[in-house]
Design a protein around this motif. Structure first.
Motif, PDB file in Angstrom:
ATOM      1  N   TYR A  10       1.280  -7.087   6.273  1.00  0.00           N
ATOM      2  CA  TYR A  10       0.627  -5.964   5.604  1.00  0.00           C
ATOM      3  C   TYR A  10      -0.779  -6.345   5.137  1.00  0.00           C
ATOM      4  N   ARG A  11      -1.720  -5.469   5.445  1.00  0.00           N
ATOM      5  CA  ARG A  11      -3.094  -5.614   4.971  1.00  0.00           C
ATOM      6  C   ARG A  11      -3.443  -4.371   4.147  1.00  0.00           C
ATOM      7  N   MET A  12      -3.761  -4.564   2.867  1.00  0.00           N
ATOM      8  CA  MET A  12      -4.096  -3.433   2.002  1.00  0.00           C
ATOM      9  C   MET A  12      -5.586  -3.138   2.081  1.00  0.00           C
ATOM     10  N   VAL A  13      -5.919  -1.862   2.260  1.00  0.00           N
ATOM     11  CA  VAL A  13      -7.314  -1.447   2.330  1.00  0.00           C
ATOM     12  C   VAL A  13      -7.494  -0.138   1.578  1.00  0.00           C
ATOM     13  N   ILE A  41     -11.481  -3.571  -2.368  1.00  0.00           N
ATOM     14  CA  ILE A  41     -10.528  -3.608  -3.467  1.00  0.00           C
ATOM     15  C   ILE A  41     -10.184  -5.079  -3.672  1.00  0.00           C
ATOM     16  N   GLY A  42      -9.721  -5.428  -4.845  1.00  0.00           N
ATOM     17  CA  GLY A  42      -9.364  -6.816  -5.083  1.00  0.00           C
ATOM     18  C   GLY A  42     -10.286  -7.475  -6.095  1.00  0.00           C
ATOM     19  N   ASP A  43     -10.017  -8.730  -6.333  1.00  0.00           N
ATOM     20  CA  ASP A  43     -10.713  -9.513  -7.346  1.00  0.00           C
ATOM     21  C   ASP A  43     -11.887 -10.261  -6.710  1.00  0.00           C
ATOM     22  N   PRO A  44     -13.134  -9.886  -7.027  1.00  0.00           N
ATOM     23  CA  PRO A  44     -14.291 -10.546  -6.413  1.00  0.00           C
ATOM     24  C   PRO A  44     -14.319 -12.054  -6.658  1.00  0.00           C
ATOM     25  N   LYS A  45     -13.868 -12.497  -7.831  1.00  0.00           N
ATOM     26  CA  LYS A  45     -13.864 -13.931  -8.121  1.00  0.00           C
ATOM     27  C   LYS A  45     -12.901 -14.667  -7.196  1.00  0.00           C
ATOM     28  N   LEU A  46     -11.739 -14.072  -6.971  1.00  0.00           N
ATOM     29  CA  LEU A  46     -10.765 -14.694  -6.083  1.00  0.00           C
ATOM     30  C   LEU A  46     -11.283 -14.713  -4.653  1.00  0.00           C
ATOM     31  N   ILE A  47     -11.921 -13.623  -4.250  1.00  0.00           N
ATOM     32  CA  ILE A  47     -12.463 -13.542  -2.895  1.00  0.00           C
ATOM     33  C   ILE A  47     -13.522 -14.617  -2.681  1.00  0.00           C
ATOM     34  N   SER A  48     -14.422 -14.794  -3.642  1.00  0.00           N
ATOM     35  CA  SER A  48     -15.460 -15.815  -3.504  1.00  0.00           C
ATOM     36  C   SER A  48     -14.856 -17.218  -3.537  1.00  0.00           C
ATOM     37  N   GLY A  49     -13.777 -17.391  -4.299  1.00  0.00           N
ATOM     38  CA  GLY A  49     -13.095 -18.682  -4.345  1.00  0.00           C
ATOM     39  C   GLY A  49     -12.483 -19.051  -3.009  1.00  0.00           C
ATOM     40  N   ARG A  50     -12.027 -18.055  -2.263  1.00  0.00           N
ATOM     41  CA  ARG A  50     -11.445 -18.310  -0.949  1.00  0.00           C
ATOM     42  C   ARG A  50     -12.501 -18.845   0.019  1.00  0.00           C
ATOM     43  N   ILE A  65      -8.888 -13.407   8.168  1.00  0.00           N
ATOM     44  CA  ILE A  65      -8.474 -12.105   7.642  1.00  0.00           C
ATOM     45  C   ILE A  65      -7.037 -12.264   7.165  1.00  0.00           C
ATOM     46  N   PRO A  66      -6.778 -12.075   5.870  1.00  0.00           N
ATOM     47  CA  PRO A  66      -5.430 -12.297   5.340  1.00  0.00           C
ATOM     48  C   PRO A  66      -4.547 -11.059   5.386  1.00  0.00           C
ATOM     49  N   PHE A  67      -3.297 -11.276   5.699  1.00  0.00           N
ATOM     50  CA  PHE A  67      -2.233 -10.283   5.588  1.00  0.00           C
ATOM     51  C   PHE A  67      -1.122 -10.909   4.740  1.00  0.00           C
ATOM     52  N   TYR A  68      -0.371 -10.075   4.052  1.00  0.00           N
ATOM     53  CA  TYR A  68       0.824 -10.533   3.344  1.00  0.00           C
ATOM     54  C   TYR A  68       2.056 -10.272   4.206  1.00  0.00           C
ATOM     55  N   PHE A  69       3.127 -10.993   3.900  1.00  0.00           N
ATOM     56  CA  PHE A  69       4.405 -10.766   4.566  1.00  0.00           C
ATOM     57  C   PHE A  69       5.229  -9.679   3.877  1.00  0.00           C
ATOM     58  N   GLY A  70       4.784  -9.234   2.716  1.00  0.00           N
ATOM     59  CA  GLY A  70       5.533  -8.223   1.977  1.00  0.00           C
ATOM     60  C   GLY A  70       4.607  -7.262   1.259  1.00  0.00           C
ATOM     61  N   ALA A  71       5.203  -6.247   0.647  1.00  0.00           N
ATOM     62  CA  ALA A  71       4.473  -5.227  -0.106  1.00  0.00           C
ATOM     63  C   ALA A  71       4.680  -5.454  -1.608  1.00  0.00           C
ATOM     64  N   ARG A  72       4.129  -4.566  -2.406  1.00  0.00           N
ATOM     65  CA  ARG A  72       4.259  -4.638  -3.865  1.00  0.00           C
ATOM     66  C   ARG A  72       3.877  -6.025  -4.397  1.00  0.00           C
ATOM     67  N   THR A  73       2.703  -6.463  -3.987  1.00  0.00           N
ATOM     68  CA  THR A  73       2.238  -7.795  -4.359  1.00  0.00           C
ATOM     69  C   THR A  73       1.536  -7.782  -5.720  1.00  0.00           C
ATOM     70  N   PRO A  74       1.374  -8.941  -6.318  1.00  0.00           N
ATOM     71  CA  PRO A  74       0.565  -9.026  -7.534  1.00  0.00           C
ATOM     72  C   PRO A  74      -0.849  -8.479  -7.342  1.00  0.00           C
ATOM     73  N   MET A  75      -1.419  -8.672  -6.154  1.00  0.00           N
ATOM     74  CA  MET A  75      -2.743  -8.118  -5.875  1.00  0.00           C
ATOM     75  C   MET A  75      -2.728  -6.597  -5.986  1.00  0.00           C
ATOM     76  N   LEU A  76      -1.694  -5.976  -5.442  1.00  0.00           N
ATOM     77  CA  LEU A  76      -1.585  -4.517  -5.541  1.00  0.00           C
ATOM     78  C   LEU A  76      -1.486  -4.088  -6.994  1.00  0.00           C
ATOM     79  N   TYR A  77      -0.704  -4.803  -7.778  1.00  0.00           N
ATOM     80  CA  TYR A  77      -0.531  -4.472  -9.192  1.00  0.00           C
ATOM     81  C   TYR A  77      -1.876  -4.525  -9.922  1.00  0.00           C
ATOM     82  N   VAL A  78      -2.645  -5.576  -9.644  1.00  0.00           N
ATOM     83  CA  VAL A  78      -3.961  -5.712 -10.269  1.00  0.00           C
ATOM     84  C   VAL A  78      -4.878  -4.572  -9.838  1.00  0.00           C
ATOM     85  N   ASN A  79      -4.833  -4.219  -8.554  1.00  0.00           N
ATOM     86  CA  ASN A  79      -5.684  -3.134  -8.058  1.00  0.00           C
ATOM     87  C   ASN A  79      -5.317  -1.799  -8.690  1.00  0.00           C
TER      88      ASN A  79
END
Length: 207
Positions: A10-13, A41-50, A65-79
């Motif tokens: 899954y890739r969230m956009v 969408i997402g945390d700019p600090k985390l993105i720059s850290g990557r 390009i990152p994808f997750y293996f599942g949904a309802r991730t912590p990233m989604l919660y933050v977004n």
């Protein structure tokens, strides 16, 4: 051996990126086909850290390009809720682009994957040749957990965020479908040009 055609990723956009994706696929920000009007969408600090984390391949994490293996991730919660100085994005405006491990293999795109959040030092990096051993490497119970706070398992959040990292743009033909929050979002995707039969409404994939 896992059923790789049923091992979804899954890739969230942001929904406003879908018109570009329907034409160009999921593209990297430095691709010649990159979306010049990309809505992040997402945390700019985390993105720059990557961009600073060197992987065993010699590439930086931000080169993939990152994808997750599942949904309802912590990233989604933050977004959705706007923590860590990340602006809130309504669930209706977040879309999952869904593919599978087999689809990535069939595409010929090279990839690696991790058994937890790729930026976490505790996570291990695996080559694509280990795909047939996914069930033993990844903790799918953690990946599919609805929540990740567990005082008896402080590593749950890391394992839930296991990632597959692809080296090149993913063409549209290798995107199996799109998950959205409600019928309004589905109507927008269809108006953008997505086929109705590959757009599904799954509010349980959101918070």
């Amino acid at each position: 051996m896992p059923a790789l055609d049923k091992t979804y990723i899954y890739r969230m956009v942001h929904i406003l990126n879908i018109p570009h994706i329907l034409v160009n696929g999921v593209t990297h920000r430095v691709s010649e086909n990159a979306n010049k009007d990309y809505v992040a969408i997402g945390d700019p600090k985390l993105i720059s850290g990557r961009d600073m984390k060197l992987m065993l391949t010699g590439k930086y994490l931000g080169d993939y390009i990152p994808f997750y293996f599942g949904a309802r991730t912590p990233m989604l919660y933050v977004n959705q809720y706007g923590f860590n100085s990340v602006p809130m994005t309504a669930a209706e405006d977040i879309v999952y682009c869904v593919s599978s491990i087999q689809a990535i293999i069939d595409s010929g795109i090279k990839f690696i994957f991790t058994d937890g959040h790729a930026h976490n030092a505790l996570s291990t990096e695996y080559s694509m040749e280990h795909s047939n051993n996914l069930d033993a490497i990844l903790d799918f119970k953690a990946i599919n957990a609805e929540y990740w706070k567990d005082d008896t398992d402080l590593d749950l959040k890391r394992r839930k965020e296991a990632e597959i990292l692809i080296e090149e743009d993913l063409p549209t033909k290798h995107i199996l479908g799109y998950i959205c929050y409600n019928d309004n979002a589905k109507a927008k995707l269809i108006d953008f040009g997505a086929r109705e039969d590959v757009v599904v409404v799954r509010p349980n994939k959101y918070f």
